[in-house]
Design an enzyme around this catalytic site. Sequence first.
Site, PDB file in Angstrom:
ATOM      1  CB  CYS A 124      43.137  15.589 -18.908  1.00  0.00           C
ATOM      2  SG  CYS A 124      44.011  15.731 -20.492  1.00  0.00           S
ATOM      3  CE  LYS A 203      50.885  16.433 -19.172  1.00  0.00           C
ATOM      4  NZ  LYS A 203      49.550  15.891 -18.927  1.00  0.00           N
ATOM      5  NE  ARG A 213      51.067   9.735 -22.755  1.00  0.00           N
ATOM      6  CZ  ARG A 213      51.802  10.463 -23.573  1.00  0.00           C
ATOM      7  NH1 ARG A 213      52.266   9.923 -24.687  1.00  0.00           N
ATOM      8  NH2 ARG A 213      52.075  11.723 -23.292  1.00  0.00           N
ATOM      9  CD  GLU A 241      52.172  27.127 -21.393  1.00  0.00           C
ATOM     10  OE1 GLU A 241      51.178  27.401 -20.700  1.00  0.00           O
ATOM     11  OE2 GLU A 241      52.085  26.718 -22.564  1.00  0.00           O
ATOM     12  CE  LYS A 256      52.263  14.802 -15.846  1.00  0.00           C
ATOM     13  NZ  LYS A 256      50.943  14.700 -16.341  1.00  0.00           N
ATOM     14  CE1 TYR A 321      50.784   7.208 -10.363  1.00  0.00           C
ATOM     15  CE2 TYR A 321      52.881   8.173 -11.063  1.00  0.00           C
ATOM     16  CZ  TYR A 321      51.520   8.005 -11.229  1.00  0.00           C
ATOM     17  OH  TYR A 321      50.889   8.657 -12.265  1.00  0.00           O
TER      18      TYR A 321
END
Length: 330
Positions: A124, A203, A213, A241, A256, A321
Site C-alpha cells: 500500500c 476491505k 493509523r 470484489e 477485513k 495482534y
Amino acid sequence: MNFPATRLRRLRSSAALRSLVRETRLEPSALIYPLFLCEGVGVRREVSSMPGVFNLSIDEALKEVEACAALGLGGLLLFGVPDEAEKDEQGSGAWAEDGIVQRGLRAIKNLSAAGSLVVMADVCLCEYTSHGHCGVVNREGDSFVVDNDPSVALLAATAVSLAQAGADVVAPSDMMDGRVGAIRSALDQAAKANTPILSYASKFASAFYGPFREAAASTPHFGDRRTYQMDGANLREAMREIEQDLAEGADMLLMKPAMPYLDVIREARSRFDLPMGAYQVSGEYSMLHAAFQRGWLEPERAMLESLLSIRRAGADFIVTYFAKDAAALL
Ligand code: PBG
C-alpha cells in the site's frame, strides 16, 4: 431425536468429551503476526492505543521474528513506518530498494528461524505518502480524487520490489480497481511468477482501523478513504470484489475487518474455494484491551473466543495482534 432420548448436554460433561467433539480449532500455525518496522537501532516504541504492539527497528524486529517462530506461528505481515521526512506525494518509499520494509525483509529472510514462517508484506502507499492516502491524489480546487490507474502502476512496482527483497507473499490492501491483475503481470515479468498474492479483496472503510493509523502514522491528512474502501453496508458488493480479484489472479483472500463483518466472511467461505484469511484489525484489539485494562473482560477467554468466532465464520487463518499471546496458550 427428542428429549429425553436426546440430551445434547451428554457431550458437554467432561473436558475430554468437549475436546473430542469440538468443531473448530485454533492453532498457532493459522495465526499471522503484524510487525511495524521503523528506522533506527534499539527502537521499541509502544503504540499508545495498542498495548503490547510496537514500532520496531529492524534489529528489534528480528528478536520478534525468533519469538514468533519459537511459538509456531504461521507467518508475519510487515508494514513500514518510514520517517516523516521521507514521505512524498507519490509514496516512493514504498518501492525503494532500500526502503524500510525491503531492508527488513532481507534481514528477516537471513535468519534461519524465519524458515518456518510465511513472511508477507503489505502492499500500500498510505504509510509512504505525505498526504496519507493509499494512492496518488489529484487535487481539484477544494476537492480531491485518489487517481486509480496511476496508483495501480505504483502498487505493482511496490509488489515487485517487496518480492525481490524476499517477501514470500505480497498482500495489496489499497483497494484500487485492477491492482491484483497489474501486480500479477508485474511479478511475472520480474521472474516472480511463484510469488502468491494475498488480496485484501473485501476491505471496508472502517472506524476500527483508527489505532493502526497511529501505529503506522498513515491517517489521511484530508478527506477519508470512502471512495476506495467499501461501504460497510454492502455484502453483495464484497462478493463482486472477490470475484474480480479471483479473475485477476488472487491466490488467497483477506477479509477485513473481522468481528464486525463475520457474515461477510461466512458468505465468502460458502461461495469461494480459495484459501481465505481474516484480519482482526487494530480497533478490535484495542477495544478488547480497553476492557481488559478495566477488568471488564477475562483477557485469555475473551481473546480466544474472539479468534474462534473468526475461524468458525470460515477463515482459514487470522492476522491478529494477539497471535503471540494466543499461541502461547494453545
Ligand atoms: C493500509 C492498511 C490499513 C490496515 C492494513 N493495511 C489501514 C487503512 O486502510 O487505513 C489496517 C490494519 C489495522 O487496523 O489493524 N492501507
